[in-house]
Write a protein that holds these residues in place. Structure first.
Motif, PDB file in Angstrom:
ATOM      1  N   ALA A  38       0.827  -1.212   0.000  1.00 52.78           N
ATOM      2  CA  ALA A  38       0.000   0.000   0.000  1.00 52.78           C
ATOM      3  C   ALA A  38       0.859   1.259   0.000  1.00 52.78           C
ATOM      4  CB  ALA A  38      -0.936  -0.004   1.204  1.00 52.78           C
ATOM      5  N   LEU A  39       2.010   1.198   0.619  1.00 60.98           N
ATOM      6  CA  LEU A  39       2.904   2.351   0.643  1.00 60.98           C
ATOM      7  C   LEU A  39       3.551   2.563  -0.729  1.00 60.98           C
ATOM      8  CD1 LEU A  39       3.895   4.630   2.378  1.00 60.98           C
ATOM      9  CD2 LEU A  39       5.650   3.128   3.307  1.00 60.98           C
ATOM     10  N   VAL A  40       3.930   1.491  -1.407  1.00 64.72           N
ATOM     11  CA  VAL A  40       4.452   1.618  -2.770  1.00 64.72           C
ATOM     12  C   VAL A  40       3.394   2.279  -3.644  1.00 64.72           C
ATOM     13  CG1 VAL A  40       5.255   0.392  -4.834  1.00 64.72           C
ATOM     14  CG2 VAL A  40       6.019  -0.349  -2.573  1.00 64.72           C
ATOM     15  N   SER A  41       2.163   1.828  -3.527  1.00 63.04           N
ATOM     16  CA  SER A  41       1.062   2.414  -4.293  1.00 63.04           C
ATOM     17  C   SER A  41       0.899   3.901  -3.991  1.00 63.04           C
ATOM     18  CB  SER A  41      -0.239   1.668  -3.980  1.00 63.04           C
ATOM     19  OG  SER A  41      -1.329   2.274  -4.646  1.00 63.04           O
ATOM     20  N   ALA A  42       0.973   4.267  -2.726  1.00 57.79           N
ATOM     21  CA  ALA A  42       0.830   5.674  -2.343  1.00 57.79           C
ATOM     22  C   ALA A  42       1.963   6.523  -2.911  1.00 57.79           C
ATOM     23  CB  ALA A  42       0.789   5.801  -0.820  1.00 57.79           C
ATOM     24  N   TYR A  43       3.174   6.001  -2.914  1.00 57.64           N
ATOM     25  CA  TYR A  43       4.292   6.729  -3.517  1.00 57.64           C
ATOM     26  C   TYR A  43       4.083   6.885  -5.020  1.00 57.64           C
ATOM     27  CZ  TYR A  43       7.157   6.325   0.732  1.00 57.64           C
ATOM     28  OH  TYR A  43       7.661   6.418   2.002  1.00 57.64           O
ATOM     29  N   GLU A  44       3.651   5.822  -5.676  1.00 59.55           N
ATOM     30  CA  GLU A  44       3.462   5.875  -7.128  1.00 59.55           C
ATOM     31  C   GLU A  44       2.339   6.824  -7.531  1.00 59.55           C
ATOM     32  OE1 GLU A  44       3.097   1.963  -8.835  1.00 59.55           O
ATOM     33  OE2 GLU A  44       5.189   1.475  -8.368  1.00 59.55           O
TER      34      GLU A  44
END
Length: 82
Positions: A38-44
């Motif tokens: 979910a954090l990777v998604s938020a960064y992207e």
């Protein structure tokens, strides 16, 4: 404050492109650097902002310099863009 837009693409867009170019899913990249998907998604999606440590973690995991990740050097050739 809106996310920093460097040139034609945001940091999140660059991160997503580099991840896909190297064949990683968000889950795989997250596991590689020790965070949740979910954090990777938020960064992207440019919802979360990367601190210096995260820039280094992503750059190392993706095999690029921090300058490349931060769009500070020459961009990759556009012919391979997804």
């Amino acid at each position: 404050m809106p996310p920093l837009d460097i040139g034609e693409e945001t940091l999140g867009q660059r991160l997503a492109w580099l991840r896909k170019e190297r064949g990683y899913t968000q889950v795989e990249l997250a596991q590689k650097i020790g965070i949740v998907q979910a954090l990777v998604s938020a960064y992207e999606r440019d919802i979360a902002r990367m601190n210096a440590e995260m820039v280094i973690r992503f750059a190392r995991a993706l095999g690029v310099s921090a300058d490349t990740l931060l769009c500070l050097d020459e961009p990759p050739p556009p012919s391979n863009r997804i």
